[in-house]
Design an enzyme around this catalytic site. Structure first.
Site, short mmCIF file in Angstrom:
data_model
loop_
_atom_site.label_atom_id
_atom_site.label_comp_id
_atom_site.label_asym_id
_atom_site.label_seq_id
_atom_site.Cartn_x
_atom_site.Cartn_y
_atom_site.Cartn_z
N GLU A 144 3.59 6.23 -10.11
CA GLU A 144 3.23 5.45 -11.30
C GLU A 144 1.73 5.46 -11.48
OE1 GLU A 144 1.57 2.31 -11.16
OE2 GLU A 144 2.23 1.28 -9.32
N ARG A 169 2.57 -3.03 -2.06
CA ARG A 169 3.85 -2.42 -2.37
C ARG A 169 3.91 -1.87 -3.80
NH1 ARG A 169 7.00 -3.42 1.93
NH2 ARG A 169 8.86 -2.61 0.89
N CYS A 174 -0.78 11.36 -7.86
CA CYS A 174 -0.86 12.38 -6.82
C CYS A 174 -1.98 12.15 -5.81
CB CYS A 174 -0.98 13.77 -7.43
SG CYS A 174 -2.54 14.16 -8.26
N HIS A 214 -4.17 19.03 -9.78
CA HIS A 214 -3.12 18.31 -9.06
C HIS A 214 -3.28 18.49 -7.56
CE1 HIS A 214 0.76 16.79 -7.81
NE2 HIS A 214 1.06 17.97 -7.28
N ASP A 229 4.79 17.76 -1.11
CA ASP A 229 4.25 17.04 -2.26
C ASP A 229 5.06 15.77 -2.45
OD1 ASP A 229 3.18 16.24 -4.69
OD2 ASP A 229 3.27 18.23 -5.60
#
Length: 388
Positions: A144, A169, A174, A214, A229
């Site tokens: 997210e 939490r 990435c 990325h 990943d």
């Protein structure tokens, strides 16, 4: 035999490299920093003197078997010898940093992380351990970028990531996800290198790829390189993929394959019988600090899609869940799919029930905008049909 030395007061460094000119360049830079350094090329390792060293640095070309043989040899002379894998463009700086850093960052609290993902199994650095950790991480820590959508930016320093993804939490994208997973794997004893990739997923055919930005990981186990990943949203490879084969590799959610592309590798997923590109992966590792610029762009620049869309994803052994604005999709492991258009209340419910997040009051405005886009997607177009 020489006993253990005071690493900070009289460090002795030994370097093993492939190219003699590159080795000389690295040793000159390290020596210019006042560090005692010796070294040999791979083909002359049999001539290494019986001497004790505080740090032994291996170039990327030193193979697994030779490295293990040399590590055992140096440990017999000094049980406290430290070992460092380096990459030629950064080797001198990696060696100097390893020698000079007196107060290294605190490692990730492994027990707290393992509790976060609900894992209590073996911790040997094996492929079975890696597979299970990746599965549990993907199921427990959702992808997210809500902070980016709200204009808060993202701090990818280890303390900030640990506080957010473990302590609070939350999920992350990435740089947070793979940065955390890299440190966890290193703490366990895996050999891990951060790589950078250009995302091609969803791009128009024939369009130029974007710059590589990325973050992914290469994990080497007994000489075998694996792509790992945990930060690619709803299309993330759900298991480690071998980097040394181009053959299709089956997973719980279909097949993936990795083929050579220029100087790098193209990671593809099989979708409806066709190979679709996920990203174009560089073989060259980066330093952690080099991802700071990519993170700044992704989290603050107006052209970053994270600034304009609510994007949440989670992969479990039972199903993949994805939320794009108000469009909620479920792909079950048995092949069944579901798609729903959600209002604000619906978004709040799936955020909590399917993405294991606790909605904060400050997220309400973003949910309203996302639900509005979802409603627009259902407006009939001229001639029938719906917006997709």
């Amino acid at each position: 035999m020489t006993g253990a030395r005071d690493f900070q007061n009289s460090p002795r460094v030994f370097v093993v490299g492939g190219d003699p000119d590159v080795l000389a360049f690295v040793m000159e830079e390290v020596g210019a920093c006042g560090i005692q350094v010796e070294g040999v090329t791979i083909d002359r390792t049999s001539t290494i003197d019986e001497a004790s060293f505080d740090l032994v640095a291996f170039g990327a070309g030193v193979g697994f078997e030779l490295r293990r043989e040399l590590e055992a040899r140096f440990r017999r002379l000094n049980p406290n010898t430290r070992f460092l894998r380096t990459y030629a463009p950064y080797a001198a700086s990696q060696i100097v940093a390893a020698v000079r850093v007196q107060n290294p960052p605190q490692p990730v609290e492994l027990d707290t992380y393992l509790n976060r993902i609900g894992y209590a199994g073996p911790l040997e650095p094996t492929i079975d351990t890696l597979r299970t950790l990746q599965e549990r991480h993907l199921a427990s820590i959702p992808f997210e970028a809500i902070d980016v959508l709200l204009g808060r930016g993202v701090d990818i320093t280890p303390d900030a990531v640990d506080a957010k993804l473990i302590g609070n939490r939350r999920g992350g994208y990435c740089y947070e996800q793979n940065g955390l997973f890299k440190r966890v794997l290193q703490r366990i004893g895996f050999e891990v290198e951060p790589l950078v990739a250009a995302v091609r997923w969803g791009a128009q055919p024939g369009s130029a790829p974007p710059p590589r930005a990325h973050m992914a990981l290469r994990v080497t186990i007994e000489g075998v390189p694996w792509l790992v990943d945990v930060g690619f949203g709803s299309s993330v490879p759900p298991a480690p993929l071998r980097l040394d084969t181009r053959h299709p590799q089956p997973t719980r959610y279909g097949q993936y394959r990795i083929i050579p592309l220029g100087g790098g590798l193209l990671v593809q997923a099989e979708v409806a019988g066709s190979w679709v590109p996920l990203y174009d992966l560089s073989n060259e590792q980066l330093l952690d600090t080099q991802f700071e610029l990519f993170n700044w762009y992704a989290s603050t620049h107006d052209r970053s899609h994270f600034r304009h869309q609510l994007i949440v994803a989670r992969t479990t052994p039972e199903a993949r869940y994805s939320l794009l604005d108000g469009r909620f999709s479920v792909r079950f492991a048995d092949g069944r799919t579901e798609r729903h258009f959600l209002d604000v209340r619906g978004i709040e419910q799936v955020i909590q029930n399917h993405f294991v997040l606790h909605p904060e009051p400050s997220w309400a405005g973003a949910f309203e905008v996302a639900a509005g886009r979802s409603a627009l997607d259902q407006v009939p177009l001229r001639g029938g049909g719906l917006r997709s």
